[in-house]
Design an enzyme around this catalytic site. Structure first.
Site, PDB file in Angstrom:
ATOM      1  N   ARG A 139      22.322  26.247  49.890  1.00  0.00           N
ATOM      2  CA  ARG A 139      22.934  25.618  48.692  1.00  0.00           C
ATOM      3  C   ARG A 139      23.106  26.576  47.520  1.00  0.00           C
ATOM      4  O   ARG A 139      23.134  26.183  46.373  1.00  0.00           O
ATOM      5  CB  ARG A 139      22.143  24.389  48.254  1.00  0.00           C
ATOM      6  CG  ARG A 139      22.110  23.308  49.310  1.00  0.00           C
ATOM      7  CD  ARG A 139      21.653  21.976  48.770  1.00  0.00           C
ATOM      8  NE  ARG A 139      21.563  21.028  49.860  1.00  0.00           N
ATOM      9  CZ  ARG A 139      20.480  20.850  50.602  1.00  0.00           C
ATOM     10  NH1 ARG A 139      19.390  21.549  50.349  1.00  0.00           N
ATOM     11  NH2 ARG A 139      20.497  19.972  51.587  1.00  0.00           N
ATOM     12  N   LYS A 161      35.833  31.828  41.862  1.00  0.00           N
ATOM     13  CA  LYS A 161      36.556  31.160  42.961  1.00  0.00           C
ATOM     14  C   LYS A 161      36.258  31.917  44.246  1.00  0.00           C
ATOM     15  O   LYS A 161      36.557  33.109  44.363  1.00  0.00           O
ATOM     16  CB  LYS A 161      38.068  31.207  42.715  1.00  0.00           C
ATOM     17  CG  LYS A 161      38.573  30.126  41.795  1.00  0.00           C
ATOM     18  CD  LYS A 161      40.090  30.110  41.817  1.00  0.00           C
ATOM     19  CE  LYS A 161      40.625  29.111  40.821  1.00  0.00           C
ATOM     20  NZ  LYS A 161      42.098  29.169  40.735  1.00  0.00           N
ATOM     21  N   GLU A 203      49.195  42.042  39.159  1.00  0.00           N
ATOM     22  CA  GLU A 203      48.308  41.099  38.451  1.00  0.00           C
ATOM     23  C   GLU A 203      48.002  41.608  37.041  1.00  0.00           C
ATOM     24  O   GLU A 203      47.835  40.814  36.109  1.00  0.00           O
ATOM     25  CB  GLU A 203      47.000  40.875  39.226  1.00  0.00           C
ATOM     26  CG  GLU A 203      47.171  40.261  40.620  1.00  0.00           C
ATOM     27  CD  GLU A 203      47.428  38.750  40.626  1.00  0.00           C
ATOM     28  OE1 GLU A 203      47.445  38.121  39.554  1.00  0.00           O
ATOM     29  OE2 GLU A 203      47.631  38.197  41.732  1.00  0.00           O
ATOM     30  N   LYS A 245      40.630  37.457  31.445  1.00  0.00           N
ATOM     31  CA  LYS A 245      40.201  36.514  32.484  1.00  0.00           C
ATOM     32  C   LYS A 245      38.920  35.806  32.047  1.00  0.00           C
ATOM     33  O   LYS A 245      38.763  34.592  32.252  1.00  0.00           O
ATOM     34  CB  LYS A 245      40.011  37.216  33.831  1.00  0.00           C
ATOM     35  CG  LYS A 245      39.571  36.241  34.910  1.00  0.00           C
ATOM     36  CD  LYS A 245      40.310  36.297  36.184  1.00  0.00           C
ATOM     37  CE  LYS A 245      39.950  35.091  37.054  1.00  0.00           C
ATOM     38  NZ  LYS A 245      40.269  35.226  38.439  1.00  0.00           N
ATOM     39  N   GLU A 255      39.225  24.932  36.414  1.00  0.00           N
ATOM     40  CA  GLU A 255      40.671  24.695  36.437  1.00  0.00           C
ATOM     41  C   GLU A 255      40.997  23.205  36.322  1.00  0.00           C
ATOM     42  O   GLU A 255      41.645  22.616  37.171  1.00  0.00           O
ATOM     43  CB  GLU A 255      41.286  25.280  37.729  1.00  0.00           C
ATOM     44  CG  GLU A 255      42.772  25.557  37.578  1.00  0.00           C
ATOM     45  CD  GLU A 255      43.334  26.447  38.663  1.00  0.00           C
ATOM     46  OE1 GLU A 255      42.637  27.358  39.156  1.00  0.00           O
ATOM     47  OE2 GLU A 255      44.490  26.231  39.022  1.00  0.00           O
ATOM     48  N   ARG A 260      43.274  27.462  32.945  1.00  0.00           N
ATOM     49  CA  ARG A 260      43.072  28.451  34.007  1.00  0.00           C
ATOM     50  C   ARG A 260      44.309  28.557  34.892  1.00  0.00           C
ATOM     51  O   ARG A 260      44.572  29.605  35.476  1.00  0.00           O
ATOM     52  CB  ARG A 260      41.820  28.100  34.826  1.00  0.00           C
ATOM     53  CG  ARG A 260      41.474  29.190  35.832  1.00  0.00           C
ATOM     54  CD  ARG A 260      40.067  29.105  36.365  1.00  0.00           C
ATOM     55  NE  ARG A 260      39.862  30.162  37.333  1.00  0.00           N
ATOM     56  CZ  ARG A 260      38.692  30.555  37.809  1.00  0.00           C
ATOM     57  NH1 ARG A 260      37.592  29.968  37.388  1.00  0.00           N
ATOM     58  NH2 ARG A 260      38.610  31.521  38.696  1.00  0.00           N
ATOM     59  N   ASN A 264      48.156  31.481  37.141  1.00  0.00           N
ATOM     60  CA  ASN A 264      49.032  31.274  38.296  1.00  0.00           C
ATOM     61  C   ASN A 264      50.486  31.611  37.997  1.00  0.00           C
ATOM     62  O   ASN A 264      51.355  31.326  38.821  1.00  0.00           O
ATOM     63  CB  ASN A 264      48.922  29.823  38.742  1.00  0.00           C
ATOM     64  CG  ASN A 264      48.243  29.725  40.079  1.00  0.00           C
ATOM     65  OD1 ASN A 264      48.918  29.614  41.094  1.00  0.00           O
ATOM     66  ND2 ASN A 264      46.936  29.811  40.099  1.00  0.00           N
ATOM     67  N   HIS A 267      52.831  32.825  40.705  1.00  0.00           N
ATOM     68  CA  HIS A 267      52.187  32.498  41.980  1.00  0.00           C
ATOM     69  C   HIS A 267      52.809  31.304  42.698  1.00  0.00           C
ATOM     70  O   HIS A 267      52.617  31.161  43.903  1.00  0.00           O
ATOM     71  CB  HIS A 267      50.687  32.255  41.780  1.00  0.00           C
ATOM     72  CG  HIS A 267      49.896  33.514  41.552  1.00  0.00           C
ATOM     73  ND1 HIS A 267      50.118  34.350  40.474  1.00  0.00           N
ATOM     74  CD2 HIS A 267      48.896  34.100  42.273  1.00  0.00           C
ATOM     75  CE1 HIS A 267      49.276  35.378  40.538  1.00  0.00           C
ATOM     76  NE2 HIS A 267      48.526  35.248  41.620  1.00  0.00           N
ATOM     77  N   HIS A 271      53.266  32.573  46.162  1.00  0.00           N
ATOM     78  CA  HIS A 271      52.567  32.005  47.324  1.00  0.00           C
ATOM     79  C   HIS A 271      53.572  31.518  48.364  1.00  0.00           C
ATOM     80  O   HIS A 271      53.332  31.637  49.573  1.00  0.00           O
ATOM     81  CB  HIS A 271      51.662  30.837  46.899  1.00  0.00           C
ATOM     82  CG  HIS A 271      50.376  31.274  46.257  1.00  0.00           C
ATOM     83  ND1 HIS A 271      49.732  30.528  45.291  1.00  0.00           N
ATOM     84  CD2 HIS A 271      49.605  32.372  46.448  1.00  0.00           C
ATOM     85  CE1 HIS A 271      48.622  31.154  44.914  1.00  0.00           C
ATOM     86  NE2 HIS A 271      48.529  32.272  45.607  1.00  0.00           N
ATOM     87  N   HIS A 285      50.189  40.244  48.770  1.00  0.00           N
ATOM     88  CA  HIS A 285      50.045  39.253  47.695  1.00  0.00           C
ATOM     89  C   HIS A 285      50.650  39.755  46.364  1.00  0.00           C
ATOM     90  O   HIS A 285      51.475  39.078  45.742  1.00  0.00           O
ATOM     91  CB  HIS A 285      48.576  38.887  47.513  1.00  0.00           C
ATOM     92  CG  HIS A 285      48.340  37.901  46.412  1.00  0.00           C
ATOM     93  ND1 HIS A 285      48.752  36.595  46.479  1.00  0.00           N
ATOM     94  CD2 HIS A 285      47.764  38.057  45.178  1.00  0.00           C
ATOM     95  CE1 HIS A 285      48.437  35.967  45.354  1.00  0.00           C
ATOM     96  NE2 HIS A 285      47.840  36.825  44.551  1.00  0.00           N
TER      97      HIS A 285
HETATM   98  N1  GLY Z   1      43.063  34.010  40.571  1.00  0.00           N
HETATM   99  C1  GLY Z   1      43.231  32.883  39.752  1.00  0.00           C
HETATM  100  C2  GLY Z   1      41.957  32.311  39.235  1.00  0.00           C
HETATM  101  O1  GLY Z   1      40.921  32.921  39.371  1.00  0.00           O
HETATM  102  O2  GLY Z   1      41.937  31.250  38.685  1.00  0.00           O
END
Ligand code: GLY
Length: 379
Positions: A139, A161, A203, A245, A255, A260, A264, A267, A271, A285
């Site tokens: 956990r 993430k 990026e 960031k 998010e 957040r 994107n 993206h 994507h 990417h």
């Molecule tokens: N790569 C996008 C984020 O971390 O929210």
């Protein structure tokens, strides 16, 4: 703000303020000896990390061939942490539940407890996989990220993430699990293939468009130094991206507010390009994001959000200087729309985009209809 000096004397810290989950990102230039003390200090701030005595370093074959895991293992040894190294094949297909399961096996063999540290040493694939294992084993185990690609240094290693791919959907199995610290050494970028450096730069450019017009202008000035991999220039752009960031993640960690989602930009279409062209296909990417950012700027022009030319022309010129693609005309537009309709940002069936209102200012919107998107994609 961003000078072009070439000094290796770089040592900067960015704080990610998340209450009890706060941590630091340290940016250095060739400082292998600094890692141990940094790790000890970051771990000491958490219950699980304070009594850490064992670790699993997760890495890939490229990084292992460079001898980097052994130096990290030695640094951990110096601070009383015995570490094993798990080496996985490089590439997107490594980010699977099967490999997570292999790493769980290693942790069982190691008799890992809740204080066992996971170190994600590699690019985005390794960081996401190692982070997912750290989020789920017992956990939640302490995690330190050591990103070795520019893309991972400015994006995926920061913000918590983590996840793996399902054969039918990228990044769909995951969690939010913040690291205890992020150690970024620009020296690792010396060995990075040029194409990978360029992908990271997509990026980097994104941060300028979404939140910092001055940073974008600085990138225009120092593009050649960055491409020459001057450590001072690299460290400064990495620092600024991590600062941005950190701000965004601190404001909307999971998010949920739309903030957040700003990250994107480029993206939604990016994507879709990856999905249609294939994940191990012609677009990496960062390349797909570069094309996506240009197309999404053109969409903003079509909606009247920005003037024709303005932002888009500067973006195209900068991406081209960084050797990135700015169009992908060979892909089927119908399939691209279909892929966009599965985007995680969508709500109530509408495709949502993050579009610029000006350089340095973006908004999340569902006001582009399929005709607008088709027109932009076919242009
Ligand atoms: N790569 C996008 C984020 O971390 O929210």
């Amino acid at each position: 703000m961003f000078s072009t000096e070439t000094t290796h004397e770089v040592d900067h810290t960015v704080a990610v303020p998340l209450g009890p989950r706060s941590y630091n990102i340290r940016v250095v230039a060739n400082d292998p000896a600094g890692f141990g003390p940094f790790a000890r200090a970051e771990l000491a701030r958490t219950w699980a990390g304070a009594s850490c005595r064992s670790a699993l370093i997760v890495t890939d074959m490229h990084i292992a061939d460079l001898g980097i895991p052994a130096t990290i293992q030695a640094s951990l040894g110096d601070i009383g942490i015995a570490a094993l190294i798990a080496v996985l094949p490089a590439g997107e297909s490594t980010k699977s539940l099967e490999n997570a399961s292999r790493l769980y096996d290693e942790l069982v063999k190691l008799q890992a407890d809740r204080h066992t540290l996971i170190v994600g040493l590699g690019g985005g694939v390794i960081g996401d996989l190692a982070g997912f294992v750290a989020a789920t084993y017992a956990r939640g185990l302490p995690l330190i990220m050591i990103p070795t690609t520019l893309l991972a240094q400015v994006d995926s290693s920061v913000g918590g993430k983590v996840g793996v791919n399902h054969p039918g959907a990228k990044n769909i199995i995951g969690a939010f699990h913040q690291p205890a610290g992020v150690w970024i050494d620009t020296q690792y970028l010396s060995n990075l293939p040029t194409r990978e450096l360029r992908c990271g730069l997509a990026e980097v450019v994104k941060y300028g468009v979404i939140l910092d017009a001055e940073f974008f202008a600085n990138l225009e000035q120092i593009a050649e130094d960055v491409l020459r991999r001057e450590h001072g220039a690299l460290a400064r752009i990495i620092m600024r991206c991590c600062e941005i960031k950190a701000l965004v993640v601190a404001a909307d960690e999971r998010e949920e507010t739309g903030l957040r989602a700003m990250l994107n930009f480029g993206h939604t279409i990016g994507h879709a390009i990856e999905a249609v062209a294939g994940y191990d296909g012609p677009y990496k990417h960062g390349e797909a994001v570069a094309v996506g950012m240009v197309a999404e700027c053109r969409l903003a022009e079509r909606l009247g959000w920005i003037k024709k030319g303005d932002v888009t022309d500067r973006l195209v010129r900068l991406l081209e200087r960084f050797g990135l693609p700015t169009r992908a005309t060979e892909l089927d537009t119908g399939r691209l729309i279909e892929a966009m309709s599965r985007d995680k940002k969508n709500r109530n069936g509408a495709i949502r985009f993050v579009l610029p209102r000006a350089l340095g200012k973006v908004e999340l919107t569902d006001s582009a209809d399929v005709d607008d998107i088709l027109t932009v994609l076919s242009a």
